[in-house]
Design a protein around this motif. Structure first.
Motif, PDB file in Angstrom:
ATOM      1  N   ARG A 282       0.900  -1.077   0.084  1.00 32.40           N
ATOM      2  CA  ARG A 282       0.017  -0.072   0.009  1.00 32.40           C
ATOM      3  C   ARG A 282       1.018   1.310  -0.004  1.00 32.40           C
ATOM      4  NH1 ARG A 282      -4.226  -1.424   4.744  1.00 32.40           N
ATOM      5  NH2 ARG A 282      -5.101  -3.599   4.037  1.00 32.40           N
ATOM      6  N   THR A 283       0.338   2.098  -0.684  1.00 30.04           N
ATOM      7  CA  THR A 283       1.059   3.724  -0.587  1.00 30.04           C
ATOM      8  C   THR A 283       0.419   4.351   0.656  1.00 30.04           C
ATOM      9  OG1 THR A 283       1.180   3.619  -3.121  1.00 30.04           O
ATOM     10  CG2 THR A 283       1.772   5.587  -1.692  1.00 30.04           C
ATOM     11  N   SER A 284       1.459   4.553   1.477  1.00 28.60           N
ATOM     12  CA  SER A 284       1.021   5.204   2.741  1.00 28.60           C
ATOM     13  C   SER A 284       1.026   6.598   2.531  1.00 28.60           C
ATOM     14  CB  SER A 284       1.900   4.835   3.703  1.00 28.60           C
ATOM     15  OG  SER A 284       1.639   5.495   4.994  1.00 28.60           O
ATOM     16  N   ARG A 285       0.085   7.384   3.018  1.00 29.09           N
ATOM     17  CA  ARG A 285       0.184   8.834   2.837  1.00 29.09           C
ATOM     18  C   ARG A 285       0.716   9.538   4.190  1.00 29.09           C
ATOM     19  NH1 ARG A 285      -6.156  10.154   3.242  1.00 29.09           N
ATOM     20  NH2 ARG A 285      -5.981   8.624   4.953  1.00 29.09           N
ATOM     21  N   HIS A 286       1.165   8.682   5.067  1.00 28.54           N
ATOM     22  CA  HIS A 286       1.875   9.171   6.310  1.00 28.54           C
ATOM     23  C   HIS A 286       3.436   8.620   6.585  1.00 28.54           C
ATOM     24  CE1 HIS A 286      -2.108  10.772   6.928  1.00 28.54           C
ATOM     25  NE2 HIS A 286      -2.620   9.418   7.100  1.00 28.54           N
ATOM     26  N   ASP A 287       4.215   9.475   6.826  1.00 35.45           N
ATOM     27  CA  ASP A 287       5.424   8.961   7.283  1.00 35.45           C
ATOM     28  C   ASP A 287       5.664   9.267   8.789  1.00 35.45           C
ATOM     29  OD1 ASP A 287       7.937   8.147   7.211  1.00 35.45           O
ATOM     30  OD2 ASP A 287       8.753  10.018   6.129  1.00 35.45           O
ATOM     31  N   PHE A 288       5.446   8.287   9.426  1.00 40.61           N
ATOM     32  CA  PHE A 288       5.500   7.987  10.739  1.00 40.61           C
ATOM     33  C   PHE A 288       6.906   7.839  11.348  1.00 40.61           C
ATOM     34  CE2 PHE A 288       1.175   6.254   9.990  1.00 40.61           C
ATOM     35  CZ  PHE A 288       0.666   7.620  10.412  1.00 40.61           C
ATOM     36  N   ALA A 289       7.370   8.949  12.170  1.00 39.88           N
ATOM     37  CA  ALA A 289       8.748   8.832  12.610  1.00 39.88           C
ATOM     38  C   ALA A 289       9.060   7.824  13.715  1.00 39.88           C
ATOM     39  CB  ALA A 289       9.219  10.024  13.473  1.00 39.88           C
ATOM     40  N   TYR A 290       8.260   7.172  14.378  1.00 42.94           N
ATOM     41  CA  TYR A 290       8.541   6.136  15.479  1.00 42.94           C
ATOM     42  C   TYR A 290       8.271   4.730  15.244  1.00 42.94           C
ATOM     43  CZ  TYR A 290       9.295  10.711  17.486  1.00 42.94           C
ATOM     44  OH  TYR A 290       9.836  12.092  17.699  1.00 42.94           O
ATOM     45  N   LYS A 464      15.298  19.455  12.912  1.00 40.16           N
ATOM     46  CA  LYS A 464      15.054  19.879  11.394  1.00 40.16           C
ATOM     47  C   LYS A 464      14.897  18.941  10.496  1.00 40.16           C
ATOM     48  CE  LYS A 464      18.930  23.288  12.174  1.00 40.16           C
ATOM     49  NZ  LYS A 464      20.254  23.546  11.728  1.00 40.16           N
ATOM     50  N   GLN A 465      14.933  17.516  11.008  1.00 35.75           N
ATOM     51  CA  GLN A 465      14.613  16.272  10.267  1.00 35.75           C
ATOM     52  C   GLN A 465      13.351  15.755   9.808  1.00 35.75           C
ATOM     53  OE1 GLN A 465      17.129  13.476  11.981  1.00 35.75           O
ATOM     54  NE2 GLN A 465      18.878  13.757  10.622  1.00 35.75           N
ATOM     55  N   THR A 466      13.189  15.488   8.451  1.00 36.74           N
ATOM     56  CA  THR A 466      11.831  14.646   8.248  1.00 36.74           C
ATOM     57  C   THR A 466      11.719  13.415   9.148  1.00 36.74           C
ATOM     58  OG1 THR A 466      12.636  13.125   6.613  1.00 36.74           O
ATOM     59  CG2 THR A 466      12.155  15.387   5.764  1.00 36.74           C
ATOM     60  N   PRO A 467      10.407  12.831   9.244  1.00 38.57           N
ATOM     61  CA  PRO A 467      10.023  11.539  10.228  1.00 38.57           C
ATOM     62  C   PRO A 467      10.827  10.553   9.597  1.00 38.57           C
ATOM     63  CG  PRO A 467       8.145  12.778   9.470  1.00 38.57           C
ATOM     64  CD  PRO A 467       9.203  13.530   8.791  1.00 38.57           C
ATOM     65  N   SER A 468      11.183  10.479   8.313  1.00 41.32           N
ATOM     66  CA  SER A 468      11.896   9.090   8.059  1.00 41.32           C
ATOM     67  C   SER A 468      13.478   9.437   8.434  1.00 41.32           C
ATOM     68  CB  SER A 468      11.927   8.945   6.532  1.00 41.32           C
ATOM     69  OG  SER A 468      12.235  10.123   5.752  1.00 41.32           O
ATOM     70  N   GLU A 469      13.881  10.676   8.288  1.00 41.50           N
ATOM     71  CA  GLU A 469      15.292  10.921   8.988  1.00 41.50           C
ATOM     72  C   GLU A 469      15.440  10.978  10.330  1.00 41.50           C
ATOM     73  OE1 GLU A 469      15.564  14.671   7.021  1.00 41.50           O
ATOM     74  OE2 GLU A 469      16.624  14.216   5.138  1.00 41.50           O
ATOM     75  N   ARG A 470      14.399  11.279  11.069  1.00 36.64           N
ATOM     76  CA  ARG A 470      14.600  11.081  12.596  1.00 36.64           C
ATOM     77  C   ARG A 470      14.644   9.604  12.666  1.00 36.64           C
ATOM     78  NH1 ARG A 470      10.156  14.915  15.498  1.00 36.64           N
ATOM     79  NH2 ARG A 470      11.237  17.116  15.013  1.00 36.64           N
ATOM     80  N   ARG A 471      13.741   8.845  12.190  1.00 36.87           N
ATOM     81  CA  ARG A 471      13.713   7.341  12.661  1.00 36.87           C
ATOM     82  C   ARG A 471      15.151   6.836  12.208  1.00 36.87           C
ATOM     83  NH1 ARG A 471       9.502   6.547  10.034  1.00 36.87           N
ATOM     84  NH2 ARG A 471      10.462   5.702   8.142  1.00 36.87           N
ATOM     85  N   ARG A 472      15.780   7.133  11.070  1.00 38.74           N
ATOM     86  CA  ARG A 472      17.311   6.577  10.801  1.00 38.74           C
ATOM     87  C   ARG A 472      18.098   7.078  11.807  1.00 38.74           C
ATOM     88  NH1 ARG A 472      17.612   9.281   5.997  1.00 38.74           N
ATOM     89  NH2 ARG A 472      16.267   7.262   5.134  1.00 38.74           N
TER      90      ARG A 472
END
Length: 525
Positions: A282-290, A464-472
């Motif tokens: 599925r294509t997710s509309r959301h990028d969840f950081a955690y 400053k980061q996006t959710p995916s960058e925060r997760r990384r």
């Protein structure tokens, strides 16, 4: 430094001498016991020390409780009123693990590092003592290099087709007839693993179905002593190992172990996985950081994000995280699964990242200690590489001379070939050793400074980061994020967890009105 070597000392000073080498290689490279004793005896005479006892050993400093070191500690405890000093060549001759350092500090003796022209005592300048503590840990870097050697051995074993680690489920570790360690099929679990693949390859059963079926069959995971979890079943169904092949260090090898399933059965199960994966994408509309970062302490399930729009005139988007449960966890799940707000998690992680930022004063001292430690290590690497290159050249001269002897008929072709192969193998080993020394020399300082810079900048980056960058970023810094009884506990990877502890001690001493520079021991770990 607290005092310099040329400072006058009381004539009644009594000291012990400690000399150590950790390998035969160091004996050859100029670190011999006689050379150390000569240096230390000369120093004692120059500074009017009375030598109470000499302690000598040739063991690795990796293990706490070396025989001579332990005897010296007991001697100093028994004679603490009459013997107040240790004379030793340099830091890494005396200790390479932090506990040894603490033992001597507790006794209260002065440590004279003769080659470093340094004396560490209770009256030492705080910066000198802090840097000395750092050097103790820098010396530990040598011990860590042993890990690289172990990894090299494991890679070589894998290249020979032998599995170099603990046996996967379905196999057991055994001693082979050749006298080497290996693996063999586990007659109890191998049929269960084969049955898992056969079930899944039909396309009629999901991973959850197979997990339930293995539980009903009474199968027990030998590692956890409990029924198989769905994640374990999924790993088994994805493992090429059971076909007789395996992956190690990003390479695929043909194993010497007996397969449990055929390649054809594995391929059929793989097609089922791929078909189901395509059907569930599925294509997710959301990028969840955690998502996938925090897990439930009760079931081990990871929390996933969920966006909700509030009701009412003003529509607001709120993000919540809850563990992803299934029916198999019903007997373990709390009556009301925990739910976390994203704003609360933001604050929790911001707080943790602020706790690993080092005080500028300490950062300067740490950087200086790293640079000085790198200088000492570089001298060692250069000496070691020079000796290795000299040995390589010497072997080449022998090969050339031996070839001339063969042409003159002084040695047979068989003798020449046998000795030639021995010399070439040793030359290959020498070149590998030179590469390892070169790599350690080039990366030691850069890696250390990079870690501290990451600790310094993590908070600013996170904000400053996006959710995916925060997760990384959090995957790099955190080791475990767990929710138990509604409370989030965050454990960091090393060395960040030690930095966090040191910062907490630092701030506590400030609040208590103490001068934290004088209580620098909190920074040693």
């Amino acid at each position: 430094m607290s005092r310099h070597a040329n400072e006058s000392l009381p004539a009644s000073n009594t000291a012990v001498i400690y000399a150590r080498v950790s390998s035969k290689g160091q004996e050859k490279e100029g670190f011999s016991i006689p050379a150390q004793l000569e240096l230390l005896e000369s120093y004692a005479k120059q500074h009017q020390f009375t030598i109470a006892k000499r302690f000598v050993e040739a063991e690795s400093a990796k293990a706490v409780g070396r025989a001579a070191y332990n005897e010296m500690v007991e001697f100093l405890k028994d004679h603490r009123n009459s013997c107040h000093a240790i004379l030793v060549e340099k830091t890494d001759r005396l200790y390479r693990n932090f506990r040894d350092f603490v033992n001597l500090e507790d006794i209260g003796v002065d440590v004279h590092l003769v080659k470093e022209s340094t004396i560490i005592s209770e009256d030492a300048d705080s910066n000198a003592s802090l840097m000395h503590g750092m050097k103790v840990l820098i010396a530990k870097h040598f011990i860590d290099n042993l890990r690289a050697e172990v990894k090299k051995g494991m890679r070589e074993k894998a290249q020979q087709g032998m599995w170099p680690s603990y046996a996967p489920i379905g196999y057991k570790n055994v001693m082979l007839e050749s006298g080497k360690k290996g693996i063999a099929i586990d007659p109890t679990l191998a049929p269960i693993v084969r049955q898992m693949f056969e079930w899944y390859a039909t396309g009629q059963y999901s991973v959850m179905d197979i997990t339930r079926m293995t539980k009903e069959a009474g199968a027990i995971n030998p590692k956890t002593k409990r029924p198989f979890h769905s994640t374990t079943v999924w790993k088994i169904l994805n493992s090429l190992f059971y076909t007789g092949w395996f992956k190690w260090a990003k390479s695929t090898h043909k194993g010497t172990h007996e397969p449990i399933i055929t390649q054809e059965l594995f391929d059929r199960a793989k097609k089922v996985r791929e078909r189901r994966s395509e059907g569930t994408k599925r294509t997710s509309r959301h990028d969840f950081a955690y998502s996938g970062l925090i897990k439930c302490a009760v079931t081990g399930r990871f929390f996933v994000g969920e966006a909700k729009i509030s009701k009412g005139k003003v529509k607001r988007r709120h993000v919540y995280y809850r563990p992803h449960y299934d029916n198999l966890d019903a007997d373990q799940c709390p009556a009301k699964p925990p739910m976390l707000k994203e704003e609360e998690l933001d604050q929790a992680f911001l707080k943790v990242l602020s706790e690993i930022r080092i005080d500028d004063q300490v950062m300067e001292i740490v950087g200086q200690a790293l640079r000085e430690g790198h200088k000492e290590q570089k001298e060692y690497y250069l000496t070691a590489m020079a000796n290795l290159k000299a040995e390589h050249t010497k072997l080449q001269h022998r090969i050339d001379a031996m070839y001339t002897d063969k042409l003159d008929g002084k040695i047979s072709d068989d003798d020449y070939q046998r000795r030639y192969e021995e010399f070439r193998i040793r030359q290959t080993e020498i070149l590998a050793d030179i590469d390892r020394h070169q790599y350690a020399d080039d990366n030691y300082l850069a890696d250390g400074l990079m870690l501290f810079k990451l600790a310094q900048n993590a908070l600013g980056l996170f904000q400053k980061q996006t959710p995916s960058e925060r997760r990384r970023l959090l995957h790099v810094i955190t080791q475990n994020c767990e929710v138990k009884d509604g409370q989030l506990k965050i454990t960091l990877q090393q060395p960040f967890e030690k930095l966090r502890f040191a910062n907490d001690e630092w701030e506590r001493m400030k609040k208590d009105g103490k001068n934290p520079v004088l209580n620098h021991v909190c920074w040693y770990p």
